[in-house]
Scaffold this active site. Structure first.
Site, PDB file in Angstrom:
ATOM      1  N   ASP A 198       0.875  -1.168   0.000  1.00 49.74           N
ATOM      2  CA  ASP A 198       0.000   0.000   0.000  1.00 49.74           C
ATOM      3  C   ASP A 198       0.921   1.229   0.000  1.00 49.74           C
ATOM      4  OD1 ASP A 198      -2.244   1.759   0.579  1.00 49.74           O
ATOM      5  OD2 ASP A 198      -1.452   1.820   2.619  1.00 49.74           O
TER       6      ASP A 198
ATOM      7  N   ASP B  74      -0.186   5.156   0.756  1.00 49.26           N
ATOM      8  CA  ASP B  74      -0.459   6.188   1.767  1.00 49.26           C
ATOM      9  C   ASP B  74      -0.482   5.592   3.168  1.00 49.26           C
ATOM     10  OD1 ASP B  74      -0.845   8.574   0.101  1.00 49.26           O
ATOM     11  OD2 ASP B  74      -2.474   7.396  -0.768  1.00 49.26           O
TER      12      ASP B  74
ATOM     13  N   GLU C 134      -0.761  11.243   4.625  1.00 47.44           N
ATOM     14  CA  GLU C 134      -2.145  11.738   4.717  1.00 47.44           C
ATOM     15  C   GLU C 134      -2.247  13.201   5.148  1.00 47.44           C
ATOM     16  OE1 GLU C 134      -4.563  10.642   3.246  1.00 47.44           O
ATOM     17  OE2 GLU C 134      -4.315   8.478   3.063  1.00 47.44           O
TER      18      GLU C 134
ATOM     19  N   GLY D 266     -10.141   9.865  -2.913  1.00 43.20           N
ATOM     20  CA  GLY D 266     -10.372  11.286  -2.684  1.00 43.20           C
ATOM     21  C   GLY D 266     -11.725  11.772  -3.188  1.00 43.20           C
ATOM     22  N   LYS D 267     -12.097  11.354  -4.388  1.00 43.10           N
ATOM     23  CA  LYS D 267     -13.399  11.783  -4.942  1.00 43.10           C
ATOM     24  C   LYS D 267     -14.539  11.214  -4.095  1.00 43.10           C
ATOM     25  CE  LYS D 267     -12.477  10.104  -9.126  1.00 43.10           C
ATOM     26  NZ  LYS D 267     -11.021   9.874  -9.258  1.00 43.10           N
TER      27      LYS D 267
ATOM     28  N   THR E 240      -4.805   5.584  -4.208  1.00 46.80           N
ATOM     29  CA  THR E 240      -4.502   6.890  -4.786  1.00 46.80           C
ATOM     30  C   THR E 240      -4.116   6.752  -6.263  1.00 46.80           C
ATOM     31  OG1 THR E 240      -3.491   9.016  -4.245  1.00 46.80           O
ATOM     32  CG2 THR E 240      -2.034   7.121  -4.285  1.00 46.80           C
TER      33      THR E 240
HETATM   34  C1  XBP Z   1      -5.438   6.158   0.665  1.00 43.90           C
HETATM   35  C2  XBP Z   1      -6.641   6.848   0.209  1.00 43.90           C
HETATM   36  C3  XBP Z   1      -6.493   7.948  -0.728  1.00 43.90           C
HETATM   37  C4  XBP Z   1      -5.716   9.123  -0.187  1.00 43.90           C
HETATM   38  C5  XBP Z   1      -5.910  10.316  -1.086  1.00 43.90           C
HETATM   39  O1  XBP Z   1      -5.706   4.790   0.510  1.00 43.90           O
HETATM   40  O2  XBP Z   1      -7.731   6.485   0.559  1.00 43.90           O
HETATM   41  O3  XBP Z   1      -7.768   8.355  -1.068  1.00 43.90           O
HETATM   42  O4  XBP Z   1      -6.199   9.445   1.091  1.00 43.90           O
HETATM   43  O5  XBP Z   1      -5.609  10.015  -2.397  1.00 43.90           O
HETATM   44  P1  XBP Z   1      -4.544   3.722   0.346  1.00 43.90           P
HETATM   45  P2  XBP Z   1      -6.611  10.392  -3.595  1.00 43.90           P
HETATM   46  O6  XBP Z   1      -3.703   3.860   1.597  1.00 43.90           O
HETATM   47  O7  XBP Z   1      -5.253   2.418   0.269  1.00 43.90           O
HETATM   48  O8  XBP Z   1      -3.795   4.038  -0.901  1.00 43.90           O
HETATM   49  O9  XBP Z   1      -7.177  11.736  -3.295  1.00 43.90           O
HETATM   50  O10 XBP Z   1      -5.727  10.372  -4.823  1.00 43.90           O
HETATM   51  O11 XBP Z   1      -7.658   9.328  -3.615  1.00 43.90           O
END
Ligand code: XBP
Length: 223
Positions: free
Chosen positions: A8, A10, A17, A51-52, A117
């Site tokens: 993963d 993030d 974050e 994010g969306k 992401t």
């Molecule tokens: C991380 C997320 C992402 C980020 C923001 O999930 O949920 O939405 O917070 O990125 P993971 P975006 O750790 O599973 O990657 O705005 O590009 O979605």
């Protein structure tokens, strides 16, 4: 035998974050929107992956906000704002990440990404942590909207496995959230969890191994 590691991004490779949260808030302000996510708000909103999807969930909770097309456009701006924050530097890999990636390479393992992401954000982080493009660090990148259902659905892990050409029993996932653990296990993978700043409130007992970070993890510890 273990043939690949799937990471993963993030919260697992780095504590990203807070940069995401700032990028969201800067975008809301630029649009004259009265949305501003505090750390507490964002901790709650992170349970909605993507994010969306997170913005749409907030709109539903507060009862007003931009339409889906505007949210999509705002998310592109947010992605640019995030890249700009990372380009300023200062983001560190989480402990043990760089060493484990090197150790895995030396052992002939393949490396993959399974993230919610976007691919652009994976590039921005790779430039930050390794100073090179993500495809020079990882063999496979499964990201964001390449799949229909985001974590906790297993789709992004299934895509990573398909592109690796491996069954789940020959790979190991690394995650920091409960949604991520569920996604990986839903794809049949074992998971090492390293809770992050924004997921410390969760119960990660479902993980096959749970560690504060990867600094003490060796490949021989693989569950
Ligand atoms: C991380 C997320 C992402 C980020 C923001 O999930 O949920 O939405 O917070 O990125 P993971 P975006 O750790 O599973 O990657 O705005 O590009 O979605």
């Amino acid at each position: 035998a273990l043939k690949a590691l799937i990471f993963d991004v993030d919260g697992t490779l780095a504590e990203t974050e807070e940069a995401h949260r700032q990028a969201f808030n800067a975008t809301f302000a630029a649009h004259g929107l009265d949305w501003c996510w505090s750390v507490a708000d964002y901790t709650r909103l992170l349970k909605v992956t993507g994010g969306k999807e997170r913005m749409a969930a907030h709109r539903a909770a507060v009862g007003h906000g931009p339409d889906d097309a505007t949210i999509a456009a705002m998310h592109k701006e947010k992605t640019a704002a995030y890249a700009a924050i990372l380009a300023r530097g200062g983001l560190q890999p989480r402990p043990g990440v760089l060493r484990l990636v090197e150790q895995a390479r030396a052992a002939g393992l393949r490396l993959a990404i399974a993230t919610t992401t976007s691919p652009g954000n994976v590039e921005a982080l790779s430039a930050c942590l390794w100073g090179k493009p993500a495809d020079q660090v990882f063999d496979v990148i499964a990201a964001g909207d390449m799949v229909q259902a985001k974590k906790p659905a297993p789709d992004v892990y299934l895509l990573a496995l398909e592109r690796l050409g491996l069954p789940p029993g020959q790979a190991l996932a690394f995650e920091d959230t409960l949604n991520g653990i569920r996604a990986a296990q839903g794809a049949g993978l074992k998971v090492v969890a390293t809770p992050s700043l924004y997921s410390a409130d969760e119960d990660h007992a479902a993980a096959d191994l749970c560690l504060p970070d990867l600094s003490g993890f060796a490949l021989s510890d693989a569950p």
